[in-house]
Design an enzyme around this catalytic site. Structure first.
Site, PDB file in Angstrom:
ATOM      1  N   LYS A  76       0.842  -1.214   0.000  1.00  0.00           N
ATOM      2  CA  LYS A  76       0.000   0.000   0.000  1.00  0.00           C
ATOM      3  C   LYS A  76       0.867   1.250   0.000  1.00  0.00           C
ATOM      4  O   LYS A  76       0.469   2.276  -0.553  1.00  0.00           O
ATOM      5  CB  LYS A  76      -0.955  -0.007   1.189  1.00  0.00           C
ATOM      6  N   LYS A  78      -3.275 -10.094  -7.052  1.00  0.00           N
ATOM      7  CA  LYS A  78      -4.579 -10.510  -6.514  1.00  0.00           C
ATOM      8  C   LYS A  78      -5.707  -9.592  -7.010  1.00  0.00           C
ATOM      9  O   LYS A  78      -5.469  -8.418  -7.294  1.00  0.00           O
ATOM     10  CB  LYS A  78      -4.553 -10.599  -4.983  1.00  0.00           C
ATOM     11  N   LYS A 114     -10.493  -4.857  -4.751  1.00  0.00           N
ATOM     12  CA  LYS A 114     -11.607  -3.940  -5.004  1.00  0.00           C
ATOM     13  C   LYS A 114     -11.123  -2.516  -5.235  1.00  0.00           C
ATOM     14  O   LYS A 114     -11.854  -1.709  -5.788  1.00  0.00           O
ATOM     15  CB  LYS A 114     -12.637  -4.005  -3.875  1.00  0.00           C
TER      16      LYS A 114
HETATM   17  P1  ATP Z   1      -8.388  -3.302  -0.796  1.00  0.00           P
HETATM   18  O1  ATP Z   1      -8.199  -3.492  -2.265  1.00  0.00           O
HETATM   19  O2  ATP Z   1      -9.126  -2.060  -0.427  1.00  0.00           O
HETATM   20  O3  ATP Z   1      -7.141  -3.506  -0.008  1.00  0.00           O
HETATM   21  P2  ATP Z   1      -9.418  -5.957  -0.690  1.00  0.00           P
HETATM   22  O4  ATP Z   1     -10.204  -6.183  -1.931  1.00  0.00           O
HETATM   23  O5  ATP Z   1      -8.079  -6.571  -0.592  1.00  0.00           O
HETATM   24  O6  ATP Z   1      -9.364  -4.421  -0.348  1.00  0.00           O
HETATM   25  P3  ATP Z   1     -10.281  -6.409   2.043  1.00  0.00           P
HETATM   26  O7  ATP Z   1     -11.355  -5.589   2.639  1.00  0.00           O
HETATM   27  O8  ATP Z   1      -8.912  -6.042   2.401  1.00  0.00           O
HETATM   28  O9  ATP Z   1     -10.370  -6.457   0.465  1.00  0.00           O
HETATM   29  O10 ATP Z   1     -10.541  -7.931   2.352  1.00  0.00           O
HETATM   30  C1  ATP Z   1     -11.736  -8.506   2.801  1.00  0.00           C
HETATM   31  C2  ATP Z   1     -11.589 -10.011   2.827  1.00  0.00           C
HETATM   32  O11 ATP Z   1     -11.505 -10.510   1.480  1.00  0.00           O
HETATM   33  C3  ATP Z   1     -10.322 -10.530   3.525  1.00  0.00           C
HETATM   34  O12 ATP Z   1     -10.613 -11.699   4.256  1.00  0.00           O
HETATM   35  C4  ATP Z   1      -9.386 -10.826   2.408  1.00  0.00           C
HETATM   36  O13 ATP Z   1      -8.437 -11.812   2.748  1.00  0.00           O
HETATM   37  C5  ATP Z   1     -10.350 -11.325   1.340  1.00  0.00           C
HETATM   38  N1  ATP Z   1      -9.813 -11.103   0.007  1.00  0.00           N
HETATM   39  C6  ATP Z   1      -9.506  -9.905  -0.549  1.00  0.00           C
HETATM   40  N2  ATP Z   1      -9.071 -10.065  -1.812  1.00  0.00           N
HETATM   41  C7  ATP Z   1      -9.103 -11.406  -2.062  1.00  0.00           C
HETATM   42  C8  ATP Z   1      -8.774 -12.211  -3.201  1.00  0.00           C
HETATM   43  N3  ATP Z   1      -8.315 -11.670  -4.317  1.00  0.00           N
HETATM   44  N4  ATP Z   1      -8.936 -13.549  -3.109  1.00  0.00           N
HETATM   45  C9  ATP Z   1      -9.424 -14.119  -1.978  1.00  0.00           C
HETATM   46  N5  ATP Z   1      -9.732 -13.410  -0.868  1.00  0.00           N
HETATM   47  C10 ATP Z   1      -9.592 -12.072  -0.897  1.00  0.00           C
END
Ligand code: ATP
Ligand code: LTN
Length: 335
Positions: A118, A200, A203
């Site tokens: 980040k 990965k 969002k």
């Molecule tokens: P950001 O992009 O804002 O960092 P994010 O999409 O990574 O957000 P989080 O809110 O950080 O989402 O994660 C919420 C949950 O979703 C966590 O348990 C995280 O491990 C899971 N998660 C996020 N991205 C993935 C992915 N690509 N595959 C599987 N699990 C995911």
């Protein structure tokens, strides 16, 4: 059995309202939550305080908080069986985070890969909150004396630091915190980007072709899967290193249909990539359609969402207040 019944083990997890939820969030986290509600005492948080570590537009953030709550419900979480609440409604999170900051080393926080990622993505805003993010997450988990934490693979390192902090505190002051264990599903725990399958699915990715949203229209989902990156071979075979795009699609199809990679390979042996991608897209559309419909209904009923949030606040606050009081007493604060 009622939530809060202490004969059951406690599950705790949270998702940030930092964007609209993707298929990655669904398969890695959300989808697993409703399966636990009959056997565990489950607490699910909307981690709005964490999301402030990256700049958020206030009006959008407010909307996304409702949206995440609606998704929790649309995915099948029953508010009578689970505690669903907003992190900032329970002031004990910030208070315990401060205490735990004093038992966390700068060295261990510097090793967090999410902080490094980040910081490079938001080089103009490397704030202290981004650095101490894992301490607030530890406070979330430890406040509820959580036994298990369902998360995606990317959060494993944060869970390990939470365990270390809890153990350090317990050694100094006696058994205070429950040491939490991660619950990471083998399939779906790491969904990759559709266009850049070595990263990965996230969002907050600025390129919308990389992700599929839980609430996206079937047409748009199909389009994104049809143009998902594959490779120059024509074989549906799982090989993360040499075939990251196809392996990611196998993973997604397997997670959605509850089939192993080997079963998926068999099902599509001899199939063309076009055919395979359409099948994956269709399976995802079918899995998400009922959620999308329910979500739409819930978003039109703000009064109901407010009611659920306010009940969650009461239930969560009662648990958190008891833990914080215990901690304050142990460190020597006058109560
Ligand atoms: P950001 O992009 O804002 O960092 P994010 O999409 O990574 O957000 P989080 O809110 O950080 O989402 O994660 C919420 C949950 O979703 C966590 O348990 C995280 O491990 C899971 N998660 C996020 N991205 C993935 C992915 N690509 N595959 C599987 N699990 C995911
Ligand atoms: N950091 C998590 C969100 C989160 C969380 C938690 C997850 C905040 N507090 C407590 C599990 C338990 C993420 O998914 N990015």
């Amino acid at each position: 059995m009622n939530p809060g019944d202490n004969s059951r083990k406690r599950i705790y997890s949270a998702i940030q309202p930092s964007g609209q939820l993707t298929l990655g969030n669904y398969l890695g986290a959300l989808r697993n939550f409703p399966k636990l509600q009959d056997d565990y005492d489950c607490v699910y948080c909307i981690a709005n305080m964490h999301s402030l570590t990256v700049r958020q537009d206030p009006a959008e953030l407010r909307e996304r908080i409702y949206s995440l709550l609606a998704l929790y419900l649309a995915c099948g979480l029953d508010p009578d069986k689970n505690t669903l609440y907003l992190q900032s409604h329970v002031h004990e999170h910030a208070e315990l985070a401060w205490i735990l900051n004093c038992y966390t080393y700068i060295g261990e926080l510097s090793r967090m890969t999410q902080f490094k990622d980040k910081s490079s993505k938001h080089a103009d805003n490397i704030n202290a909150g981004l650095f101490t993010y894992p301490v607030l997450m530890a406070a979330d988990i430890l406040l509820y004396r959580s036994d298990f934490v369902p998360i995606g693979q990317d959060q494993k390192q944060h869970l390990e630091i939470a365990r270390d902090i809890a153990d350090r505190f317990n050694r100094l002051y006696g058994e205070t915190f429950v040491i939490p264990n991660p619950l990471i599903k083998r399939q779906g725990a790491k969904i990759m980007s559709l266009q850049e399958p070595d990263r990965k699915m996230s969002k907050s990715d600025p390129n919308a072709s990389n992700f599929v949203l839980i609430t996206e229209s079937p047409d748009s989902i199909m389009k994104k899967f049809k143009k998902a990156v594959t490779d120059s071979e024509a074989e549906v075979r799982y090989d993360e290193e040499n075939k990251p795009g196809v392996s990611n699609l196998i993973n997604i199809y397997g997670a959605v249909t509850e089939k192993s990679a080997i079963e998926v390979e068999k099902e599509f042996s001899g199939a063309r990539y076009g055919e395979f991608k359409t099948a994956v897209g269709q399976a995802v559309v079918d899995a998400l359609a009922p959620i999308r419909e329910k979500y739409g209904e819930l978003m039109n009923d703000r009064a109901y969402l407010d009611k659920v949030m306010s009940e969650g606040r009461e239930k969560a606050s009662a648990i958190a207040a008891a833990t914080l009081r215990d901690v304050y007493g142990r460190v020597g604060f006058v109560l």
